[in-house]
Enzyme design. Structure first.
Site, PDB file in Angstrom:
ATOM      1  N   ALA A  48       0.789  -1.243   0.000  1.00 15.54           N
ATOM      2  CA  ALA A  48       0.000   0.000   0.000  1.00 15.54           C
ATOM      3  C   ALA A  48       0.815   1.285   0.000  1.00 15.54           C
ATOM      4  O   ALA A  48       0.247   2.361   0.093  1.00 15.54           O
ATOM      5  CB  ALA A  48      -0.908   0.001   1.235  1.00 15.54           C
ATOM      6  N   PHE A  52       1.005   1.702  -7.699  1.00 16.58           N
ATOM      7  CA  PHE A  52      -0.419   1.417  -7.892  1.00 16.58           C
ATOM      8  C   PHE A  52      -1.130   1.091  -6.579  1.00 16.58           C
ATOM      9  O   PHE A  52      -2.296   1.409  -6.407  1.00 16.58           O
ATOM     10  CB  PHE A  52      -0.605   0.258  -8.877  1.00 16.58           C
ATOM     11  N   LEU A 138       1.854  -6.291  -4.612  1.00 15.71           N
ATOM     12  CA  LEU A 138       3.210  -6.476  -4.089  1.00 15.71           C
ATOM     13  C   LEU A 138       4.226  -6.510  -5.220  1.00 15.71           C
ATOM     14  O   LEU A 138       4.004  -7.146  -6.243  1.00 15.71           O
ATOM     15  CB  LEU A 138       3.322  -7.797  -3.321  1.00 15.71           C
ATOM     16  N   TYR A 234      10.070  -9.379 -20.820  1.00 15.84           N
ATOM     17  CA  TYR A 234       8.959  -9.214 -19.879  1.00 15.84           C
ATOM     18  C   TYR A 234       7.906 -10.308 -20.056  1.00 15.84           C
ATOM     19  O   TYR A 234       7.938 -11.323 -19.383  1.00 15.84           O
ATOM     20  CB  TYR A 234       8.342  -7.801 -19.975  1.00 15.84           C
ATOM     21  N   THR A 274       8.222   3.292 -12.029  1.00 13.76           N
ATOM     22  CA  THR A 274       8.174   2.859 -10.630  1.00 13.76           C
ATOM     23  C   THR A 274       9.574   2.371 -10.287  1.00 13.76           C
ATOM     24  O   THR A 274      10.410   2.192 -11.175  1.00 13.76           O
ATOM     25  CB  THR A 274       7.180   1.692 -10.423  1.00 13.76           C
TER      26      THR A 274
END
Length: 396
Positions: A48, A52, A138, A234, A274
């Site tokens: 959290a 995102f 996560l 990926y 990120t």
């Protein structure tokens, strides 16, 4: 202390508490500007504190007026050493939630562990009774398996053959060729164990066993697909196998929640800067080209815009949740538009150290990267003496 960014590779070793607070305030202001969302009222966010997951928590609280419990694994400050950005983000979030009269409590620890699951269960029982929405977001390179005690490490590698393509050092702007050797041994199995859906499933099972899931509870995990140019490293690489497992897990969780009318979904989100994506070769170059195109088209989104759209236009419209042919929610739809991808593919061929400042948005990439750590926000006095010792109010 005066806090400045200190870089090591794709990691910033410092974070600015006032800048992180400004980041939270900006995201809250955006959510409030878009109006109320008639959504979940009791929300658990696993992961959290950044990206995102953080944006989901902000959207839940300030879009839906939800009570939120946030689980994360962050480093508090020590004298003369800043906390991790997620710690400062969570401290600021709790302060803003409190001011708004919203319930917000947090648990800091390893979400993969049985202990943190039990702490979360106890807190839900004590304060909220049941949960309507569970967000699973996560991003961790390692997982200590709670049953076997084995430490698994995920790897970002292609499968079967060496992958060679362009990448960029986003600090210097240097475009170069990179080769990534294929995975070997237990690499795939370990990556699936860390980044796949097993832990998501364990969380839902644990909550259901304790009767903590409300009727019609929903759970969402996040995934990424991306373009052809990143496929080998990926979606068709080790991480892709983990995402396949995560996506398959959504169906088994939905089956397990049938008696409650509950549903599990994977939401496929867009490529964003990120801490996780900065570490993946090839992705920073793709993102800097993508940003340029999407900004010029007026369709660029950050984490908070993505989550607002997920809640307001997918999850809580009052109609059935729209999914693709594999049952996934797609909010990467603007990124994956044929015209956007064609333009990015064309620019990819042209991208060099010399051309990138013109054809890409490296400045936008760098700015977003600095923002992750609380740097580069307007209205923050970065030259001022700042107290690094900030507490998350619900964590003693």
């Amino acid at each position: 202390m005066i806090i400045e960014p200190r870089m090591r590779g794709f990691i910033c070793l410092t974070a600015h508490p006032t800048g992180c607070e400004q980041n939270i305030k900006n995201q809250i202001a955006y959510i409030k500007s878009k109006g109320h969302i008639e959504g979940a009222k009791r929300v658990l966010v696993i992961g959290a504190s950044t990206g995102f997951g953080l944006a989901s928590r902000i959207t839940s609280a300030f879009g839906c007026d939800a009570s939120t419990i946030g689980v994360f694994f962050e480093k508090p400050a020590s004298q003369g050493k800043t906390a991790s950005p997620g710690w400062y983000n969570s401290a600021a979030f709790e302060n803003e939630a409190k001011k708004a009269g919203l319930y917000a409590k947090s648990i800091n620890g390893d979400a993969f562990s049985n202990d943190v699951k039990q702490q979360t269960i106890n807190l839900i029982k004590k304060d909220l009774g049941q949960i309507d929405l569970i967000i699973y977001s996560l991003a961790s390179p390692v997982r200590l398996h709670p049953t076997t005690g084995v430490l698994h490490r995920s790897v970002l590698k292609p499968i079967g053959a060496t992958f060679t393509n362009k990448t960029v050092d986003f600090h210097s702007g240097k475009v170069s060729e990179i080769s990534i050797a294929p995975c070997e041994g237990d690499d795939i199995e370990n990556t699936v164990t860390v980044m796949g859906g097993e832990d998501w499933s364990m969380w839902i099972d644990a909550l259901k066993k304790e009767n903590l899931l409300a009727n019609n509870a929903t759970t969402i995990a996040y995934s990424y697909i991306g373009p052809e140019v990143t496929e080998a490293v990926y979606r068709k690489g080790t991480i892709g196998k983990a995402k396949d497992h995560l996506e398959a897990t959504a169906f088994s969780i939905t089956d397990s929640l049938a008696d409650l009318g509950g549903k599990a979904y994977v939401s496929v989100n867009k490529a964003l800067v990120t801490q996780a994506s900065s570490a993946i070769p090839v992705i920073p170059l793709y993102i800097s080209l993508l940003y340029k195109i999407m900004k010029s088209e007026g369709i660029h989104e950050g984490c908070i815009e993505q989550m607002q759209r997920l809640y307001a236009q997918r999850l809580y419209t009052g109609n059935e949740i729209p999914t693709d042919d594999k049952g996934r929610i797609r909010i990467d739809d603007w990124e994956m538009r044929a015209d956007v991808q064609e333009k990015v593919a064309k620019l990819w061929l042209e991208a060099t150290t010399e051309t990138l400042p013109e054809i890409g948005d490296l400045e936008g990439y760098r700015s977003d990267f600095h923002n992750l750590f609380g740097f580069g926000f307007e209205g923050v006095e970065y030259k001022a003496d700042t107290n690094e010792m900030v507490n998350v109010s619900s964590i003693i």
